[in-house]
Design an enzyme around this catalytic site. Structure first.
Site, PDB file in Angstrom:
ATOM      1  N   HIS A  23       0.868  -1.182   0.000  1.00 20.58           N
ATOM      2  CA  HIS A  23       0.000   0.000   0.000  1.00 20.58           C
ATOM      3  C   HIS A  23       0.902   1.229   0.000  1.00 20.58           C
ATOM      4  CE1 HIS A  23      -4.014   1.817   1.581  1.00 20.58           C
ATOM      5  NE2 HIS A  23      -3.310   2.729   0.915  1.00 20.58           N
ATOM      6  N   HIS A  25       1.531   4.690  -2.520  1.00 25.40           N
ATOM      7  CA  HIS A  25       1.223   5.525  -3.678  1.00 25.40           C
ATOM      8  C   HIS A  25       2.502   6.231  -4.102  1.00 25.40           C
ATOM      9  CE1 HIS A  25      -3.153   5.036  -3.102  1.00 25.40           C
ATOM     10  NE2 HIS A  25      -2.832   5.006  -1.817  1.00 25.40           N
ATOM     11  N   HIS A 211      -9.319   0.504  -2.051  1.00 23.77           N
ATOM     12  CA  HIS A 211      -9.375   1.177  -0.760  1.00 23.77           C
ATOM     13  C   HIS A 211     -10.800   1.051  -0.225  1.00 23.77           C
ATOM     14  CE1 HIS A 211      -5.571   2.718  -1.992  1.00 23.77           C
ATOM     15  NE2 HIS A 211      -5.506   3.677  -1.095  1.00 23.77           N
ATOM     16  N   GLU A 214     -11.705   2.881   5.366  1.00 20.89           N
ATOM     17  CA  GLU A 214     -10.895   3.902   6.047  1.00 20.89           C
ATOM     18  C   GLU A 214     -11.827   5.054   6.431  1.00 20.89           C
ATOM     19  OE1 GLU A 214      -7.035   6.801   5.242  1.00 20.89           O
ATOM     20  OE2 GLU A 214      -8.337   6.237   3.579  1.00 20.89           O
ATOM     21  N   ASP A 292       1.784   4.059   2.779  1.00 17.93           N
ATOM     22  CA  ASP A 292       0.748   4.842   2.106  1.00 17.93           C
ATOM     23  C   ASP A 292       1.353   5.998   1.299  1.00 17.93           C
ATOM     24  OD1 ASP A 292      -1.762   5.553   1.278  1.00 17.93           O
ATOM     25  OD2 ASP A 292      -2.555   6.015   3.257  1.00 17.93           O
ATOM     26  N   ASP A 293       1.504   7.157   1.924  1.00 15.51           N
ATOM     27  CA  ASP A 293       2.063   8.353   1.276  1.00 15.51           C
ATOM     28  C   ASP A 293       3.140   8.934   2.190  1.00 15.51           C
ATOM     29  OD1 ASP A 293       0.070   8.923  -1.122  1.00 15.51           O
ATOM     30  OD2 ASP A 293      -1.166   8.410   0.620  1.00 15.51           O
TER      31      ASP A 293
END
EC number: 3.5.4.2
Length: 355
Positions: A23, A25, A211, A214, A292-293
């Site tokens: 996961h 990006h 996704h 969340e 994630d980011d």
């Protein structure tokens, strides 16, 4: 809140584990220094409201009010990516950091629609990322896969057009999977049923994820499983709201790709200790831990491992189980999975009697 001290020795153990990231990006790895460098290289003027220095960026990134606030900054950052070399530099910077953290297999999300709407071709994006994947494999001995995501705030019809433009990359295996990201509400999974169904009909071997759970409640997870026919769930935190869903995840060995520091930065929870890692582990729900980011959320994969350890105090054996679950839930081939499993065995043997 730190409940379990994570010594340098234990951090070394976590680093040595052969981590898989599911996961991530790639646009979310755009560190402020590279962002400003690419803006200068490509003669791009950033909006007046956007932070104008690396220091100001880092401060602003620590203060996101919610997912949309983050996305506003995220899409501006994407705007400095113009040429194939930009996407290559972005990906190589991530692969280098991931390798330093002991991440040996990465399954990387990218958002072509965020680039196509700026006049950047899918070919430019994919070719830059794919070249970085190949160079990282040669340089580090790691494995990398690309997963194309659709932006759920855009119409599904545009998603169909994006899939058509990328079809040759699914055909030749350069892109391995399809995902669905951006703000969950008010864009439930079923809006994209045709996108998922049509791709799967053309390419039965393609892997599917989305996704869910969340921002959205547990029904978003169920709909992603039932309607989109995904084999794993990105985030999935709110699966804890339904005992039936949790039982289903266990029964089907569905992997949740969870992102602890991201959940804090986006106000899903106030602290990592509120996340259901212990509950999920004890129930037998499979999960991996991801970043994630990371350029926006203040932590790459090892930072996320350490954050979980300081809140939940998993043992050496339990961590090996978590990592093995991530390996088994990866989309690489069985030969690569076995290589990674053997490294887990070696790391366990090294640390089992000293931690």
């Amino acid at each position: 809140m730190t409940r379990f001290p994570c010594s340098s020795r234990f951090t070394g153990f976590l680093k040595d584990l052969p981590k898989c990231e599911h996961h991530l990006h790639i646009e979310g790895t755009l560190e402020p220094a590279l962002l400003f460098a690419l803006a200068a290289r490509n003669n791009i003027d950033l909006p007046e409201w956007f932070p104008q220095t690396v220091e100001a960026c880092n401060k602003r990134y620590s203060e996101f009010a919610d997912l949309q606030d983050f996305l506003n900054h995220y899409y501006v950052g994407m705007g400095v990516l113009i040429h194939e070399a930009d996407f290559y530099d972005l990906a190589m910077a991530y692969f280098e950091h991931a390798h330093r953290d002991g991440c040996l297999h990465s399954e990387v999300f990218f958002d072509p629609q965020g680039h196509v709407e700026r006049g950047i071709s899918v070919d430019t994006v994919v070719n830059g990322l794919h070249r970085a994947c190949k160079d990282a494999a040669a340089k580090f001995g790691t494995t990398q896969m690309l997963i194309m995501c659709l932006l759920r705030h855009l119409p599904a019809l545009l998603g169909m057009e994006t899939l058509a433009s990328a079809e040759k990359y699914y055909q030749n295996g350069v892109i391995s999977g399809l995902g669905l990201d951006s703000a969950e509400k008010p864009f439930p999974p079923e809006l994209f049923e045709e996108c998922y169904t049509s791709l799967k009909e053309k390419f039965p071997e393609v892997r599917l994820t989305a996704h869910a759970g969340e921002e959205g409640d547990h029904t978003y997870v169920t709909k992603a499983l039932d309607v989109l026919k995904v084999s794993r769930i990105d985030h999935g935190v709110n699966s804890k709201q339904s005992e039936a869903l949790m039982d289903r995840l266990v029964k089907n060995d569905t992997l949740l790709t969870m992102c602890p520091l991201s959940n804090v930065k986006l106000q899903v929870v106030k602290d990592v200790d509120e996340l259901p890692y212990r509950e999920f582990f004890d129930k037998g729900i499979l999960f991996s831990i991801n970043s994630d980011d990371p350029a926006y959320f203040g932590g790459y994969i090892l930072d996320n491992y350490v954050a979980v350890q300081t809140r939940f105090g998993f043992s050496v054996k339990e961590w090996c189980t978590i990592v093995l679950n991530g390996i088994n839930g990866s989309w690489c081939g069985e030969e690569r999975k076995q290589e990674l499993r053997e490294i887990v065995d070696d790391v366990y043997a090294k640390y089992k009697d000293v931690l």
